[in-house]
Write a protein that holds these residues in place. Structure first.
Motif, PDB file in Angstrom:
ATOM      1  N   TYR A 155       0.832  -1.159   0.195  1.00  0.00           N
ATOM      2  CA  TYR A 155       0.041  -0.139   0.147  1.00  0.00           C
ATOM      3  C   TYR A 155       0.924   1.371  -0.132  1.00  0.00           C
ATOM      4  CZ  TYR A 155      -4.406   2.282   0.532  1.00  0.00           C
ATOM      5  OH  TYR A 155      -5.505   3.286   0.629  1.00  0.00           O
TER       6      TYR A 155
ATOM      7  N   MET B 239      -3.330  11.230  17.259  1.00  0.00           N
ATOM      8  CA  MET B 239      -3.835  11.772  16.190  1.00  0.00           C
ATOM      9  C   MET B 239      -3.038  11.051  14.761  1.00  0.00           C
ATOM     10  SD  MET B 239      -6.290  13.642  16.331  1.00  0.00           S
ATOM     11  CE  MET B 239      -6.270  14.869  14.949  1.00  0.00           C
ATOM     12  N   ARG B 240      -2.791   9.756  15.138  1.00  0.00           N
ATOM     13  CA  ARG B 240      -2.084   9.210  14.152  1.00  0.00           C
ATOM     14  C   ARG B 240      -2.725   8.808  12.899  1.00  0.00           C
ATOM     15  NH1 ARG B 240       0.561   3.695  15.830  1.00  0.00           N
ATOM     16  NH2 ARG B 240      -1.768   3.271  15.788  1.00  0.00           N
ATOM     17  N   THR B 241      -4.130   8.854  13.124  1.00  0.00           N
ATOM     18  CA  THR B 241      -4.934   8.396  11.958  1.00  0.00           C
ATOM     19  C   THR B 241      -5.437   9.648  11.295  1.00  0.00           C
ATOM     20  OG1 THR B 241      -6.661   8.355  13.418  1.00  0.00           O
ATOM     21  CG2 THR B 241      -5.644   6.240  12.881  1.00  0.00           C
ATOM     22  N   ALA B 242      -4.868  10.636  11.745  1.00  0.00           N
ATOM     23  CA  ALA B 242      -5.677  11.969  11.398  1.00  0.00           C
ATOM     24  C   ALA B 242      -5.286  12.206   9.870  1.00  0.00           C
ATOM     25  CB  ALA B 242      -5.276  13.286  11.947  1.00  0.00           C
ATOM     26  N   PHE B 243      -4.228  11.752   9.348  1.00  0.00           N
ATOM     27  CA  PHE B 243      -3.686  11.966   7.962  1.00  0.00           C
ATOM     28  C   PHE B 243      -3.615  10.800   7.077  1.00  0.00           C
ATOM     29  CE2 PHE B 243      -2.453  15.642  10.470  1.00  0.00           C
ATOM     30  CZ  PHE B 243      -2.924  16.642   9.637  1.00  0.00           C
ATOM     31  N   CYS B 244      -4.645   9.972   7.337  1.00  0.00           N
ATOM     32  CA  CYS B 244      -4.510   8.565   6.688  1.00  0.00           C
ATOM     33  C   CYS B 244      -4.898   8.829   5.201  1.00  0.00           C
ATOM     34  CB  CYS B 244      -5.276   7.484   7.253  1.00  0.00           C
ATOM     35  SG  CYS B 244      -4.655   7.175   8.815  1.00  0.00           S
ATOM     36  N   VAL B 245      -4.086   7.817   4.409  1.00  0.00           N
ATOM     37  CA  VAL B 245      -4.937   7.797   3.169  1.00  0.00           C
ATOM     38  C   VAL B 245      -5.819   6.374   3.520  1.00  0.00           C
ATOM     39  CG1 VAL B 245      -3.510   8.428   1.343  1.00  0.00           C
ATOM     40  CG2 VAL B 245      -2.957   6.528   2.220  1.00  0.00           C
ATOM     41  N   ALA B 246      -6.698   6.041   2.836  1.00  0.00           N
ATOM     42  CA  ALA B 246      -7.919   5.197   3.170  1.00  0.00           C
ATOM     43  C   ALA B 246      -7.125   3.727   3.436  1.00  0.00           C
ATOM     44  CB  ALA B 246      -9.039   5.245   2.258  1.00  0.00           C
ATOM     45  N   ALA B 247      -7.785   3.068   4.089  1.00  0.00           N
ATOM     46  CA  ALA B 247      -7.268   1.665   4.691  1.00  0.00           C
ATOM     47  C   ALA B 247      -7.635   0.702   3.543  1.00  0.00           C
ATOM     48  CB  ALA B 247      -7.863   1.377   5.894  1.00  0.00           C
ATOM     49  N   ALA B 248      -6.405  -0.281   3.144  1.00  0.00           N
ATOM     50  CA  ALA B 248      -6.798  -1.329   2.367  1.00  0.00           C
ATOM     51  C   ALA B 248      -6.901  -2.584   3.178  1.00  0.00           C
ATOM     52  CB  ALA B 248      -5.559  -1.429   1.240  1.00  0.00           C
TER      53      ALA B 248
ATOM     54  N   ASN C 224     -10.587  13.300   6.815  1.00  0.00           N
ATOM     55  CA  ASN C 224     -11.879  13.123   6.055  1.00  0.00           C
ATOM     56  C   ASN C 224     -12.449  14.234   5.244  1.00  0.00           C
ATOM     57  OD1 ASN C 224     -12.132  10.375   6.766  1.00  0.00           O
ATOM     58  ND2 ASN C 224     -14.156  10.767   8.260  1.00  0.00           N
TER      59      ASN C 224
ATOM     60  N   ARG D 192      -4.487  13.276   3.957  1.00  0.00           N
ATOM     61  CA  ARG D 192      -5.510  14.157   4.624  1.00  0.00           C
ATOM     62  C   ARG D 192      -6.364  13.240   5.347  1.00  0.00           C
ATOM     63  NH1 ARG D 192     -10.474  13.081   2.426  1.00  0.00           N
ATOM     64  NH2 ARG D 192     -10.793  12.102   0.361  1.00  0.00           N
TER      65      ARG D 192
ATOM     66  N   LEU E   9      -3.431   0.003  10.043  1.00  0.00           N
ATOM     67  CA  LEU E   9      -3.057   0.664   8.926  1.00  0.00           C
ATOM     68  C   LEU E   9      -1.539   0.686   8.525  1.00  0.00           C
ATOM     69  CD1 LEU E   9      -5.520   3.947   9.068  1.00  0.00           C
ATOM     70  CD2 LEU E   9      -5.948   1.547   7.886  1.00  0.00           C
TER      71      LEU E   9
ATOM     72  N   ASP F 183     -16.425   7.520   4.762  1.00  0.00           N
ATOM     73  CA  ASP F 183     -16.773   9.098   4.806  1.00  0.00           C
ATOM     74  C   ASP F 183     -15.459   9.876   3.987  1.00  0.00           C
ATOM     75  OD1 ASP F 183     -19.051   9.181   6.212  1.00  0.00           O
ATOM     76  OD2 ASP F 183     -18.076   9.382   8.179  1.00  0.00           O
ATOM     77  N   TRP F 184     -14.309   8.688   3.949  1.00  0.00           N
ATOM     78  CA  TRP F 184     -13.104   9.580   3.447  1.00  0.00           C
ATOM     79  C   TRP F 184     -13.228   9.818   1.952  1.00  0.00           C
ATOM     80  CZ3 TRP F 184      -9.514   8.457  -0.273  1.00  0.00           C
ATOM     81  CH2 TRP F 184      -8.120   9.096  -0.044  1.00  0.00           C
TER      82      TRP F 184
ATOM     83  N   SER G  31      -7.504  -3.199   6.193  1.00  0.00           N
ATOM     84  CA  SER G  31      -8.295  -3.206   7.314  1.00  0.00           C
ATOM     85  C   SER G  31      -9.379  -4.428   7.261  1.00  0.00           C
ATOM     86  CB  SER G  31      -9.018  -1.971   7.874  1.00  0.00           C
ATOM     87  OG  SER G  31      -9.739  -1.584   6.639  1.00  0.00           O
TER      88      SER G  31
END
Lengths: 300, 300
Positions: free
Chosen positions: A97, B1-10, A177, A175, A225, B277-278, B12
């Motif tokens: 990924y 806030m580790r997940t604040a700037f994620c690209v969407a999960a593949a 949401n 980014r 993730l 939502d993302w 998970s």
């Protein structure tokens, strides 16, 4: 006999072999196309368009796509000049990924200041197709009506809009949401099969052109993730700079095959119809992310 | 806030979340499809169909595709029983392509004996489409007229023939230029963007279902085609066994989502239309190699 049991090479085109004596009728191969390429088929990458990520293992270099993400790249210019990235960390490696880096304290009171840079930017998920030197390729793409290349970058289009495609090695701005929650302060690079469902959903702004193995071979994070669960697993980011901000001794001089030439069209056809001896049943077809755009170090 | 700037999960979807209270009208997500899946949607993978590669870092487990490569798998059965692979090495890691293992002395006088196994096998590059429980998916594939899944494996077809597709994690038998020069003694796994131009050109025989990160994160070889240049860079192969040859304590119990069910069809649709939502602009399209087939450990 190390090569006796190979599957065919993908990356050998990055080290073009010397010109071979060819029959006039011989169908082109990647090697023959590159051997026949002239100086005009290559473009020297300007240092101001090269974005360097320095790790203990050495630099990773990205060519940036100013035609697609001018606001994000302007913001990254400001962050870089202020030394924002220096001393941050690679916080995530998710198998098949992405690898992602930024401020481990982002969102907390300990987060780094942005200085003159903006914390949120309007998305640059796509732009108008018009005004681009778009070289389409004939490919039945699963995700876009039309695909091709612009200045070395893989691009999808619906006729009106154009967007950078999430092929291996592409660089993007993470980014949350909200579509405008990216800033370029948190970056990711694609290190697996192209996650094309992200196209038009996140701002892409460049492509790795040197040293991506320093990211792709990092140990995978074991948290959700692919985030690293403990700080010691993170890889330090020593500094990030554009090439023109670096002393000459730290710059890497690179040239890339142009994608708006008959030579590139021949390369695509050579990839579509693999005539090397190894192939028993050449595909006769080609996918966008299976056209690697050759980059080579100048003077090596 | 580790997940604040994620690209969407593949990934998970590999760890299904607990069932959520859903509105009847809510469109499906990967998480909701898996949460609603029943016991019949999963199949326990028989130990005789699991092929274990043991490294110092732990095991990598492959599900084998006996419907596509019976002769190669019969040969590997013989090699494995004779301990052929034990003490060999991973000889190659080419970035964005493959990891390969086998006998570093192959082709020399010091090569290991094959015993009762064959040194060359007729290719199993494709087979008849008829006789397979083929679940097609609606996808504009760059390389095949029709694509879908058979028993969890990604498959391409031209109507008459069917073949395993080179998606991430697929396991294949390396060969030299002659189509019948493979034997299963030299194996590779895809660790980059799907090299689909290899489809129908080499015998594929399985798919990684556990521990692929022990291969994909290996340091890249610096020799041609990603071969390691010095022996010390190679990773030792401790042993290879089918699960039924292992003591029970070494077996890993896995189950895989069936791909011939309405649940799997819903999963494909959830991947095609990402309503989480993302996503700002869901693709509405799907590529064969972007449909991960969930596998989970039983009893965890």
């Amino acid at each position: 006999m190390r090569t006796a049991f190979c599957v065919a090479a993908a990356a050998s085109l990055l080290s073009p072999v010397p010109a071979l004596a060819q029959q006039a009728e011989a169908p082109p191969t990647t090697a023959s196309v590159l051997a026949a390429a002239g100086a005009d088929d290559w473009v020297v990458l300007p240092q101001e368009d090269l974005f360097y990520l320095f790790l203990d293992a050495g630099p990773v270099v990205f060519e940036v796509a100013r035609a697609f993400a001018p606001a994000h790249l302007d913001n990254i210019d400001k962050l870089t000049e202020a030394g924002y990235f220096d001393g941050l960390a690679i916080v995530r490696s998710q198998d098949n990924y992405v690898v992602q880096w930024g401020d481990p304290a982002a969102g907390s009171a300990a987060a780094r200041a942005f200085g003159d840079a903006r914390q949120r930017l309007a998305p640059e998920f796509f732009r108008a197709r018009s005004g681009l030197a778009f070289t389409p390729i004939d490919s039945r793409d699963a995700y876009a009506d039309e695909v091709g290349f612009v200045d070395g970058f893989p691009v999808g289009s619906d006729g009106e809009r154009a967007w950078l495609a999430h092929c291996y090695g592409m660089l993007g701005a993470g980014r949350a949401n909200e579509a405008d929650s990216g800033s370029g302060a948190e970056l990711y690079v694609v290190t697996g099969h192209a996650p094309r469902h992200l196209d038009r959903n996140v701002t892409l702004l460049g492509r790795a052109v040197h040293g991506i193995e320093r990211l792709s071979a990092l140990p995978r994070g074991t948290g959700e993730l692919g985030f690293y669960e403990i700080e010691a697993e993170q890889t330090p980011v020593l500094k990030m700079r554009f090439g023109n901000e670096l002393p000459v001794t730290e710059r890497i001089r690179l040239e890339r095959l142009r994608t708006d030439t008959p030579t590139f069209e021949s390369l695509v056809e050579a990839r579509r119809n693999r005539v090397e001896d190894w192939f028993a049943d050449p595909a006769g077809r080609i996918g966008l992310c299976n056209v690697p755009v050759p980059v080579r170090t100048i003077g090596e």
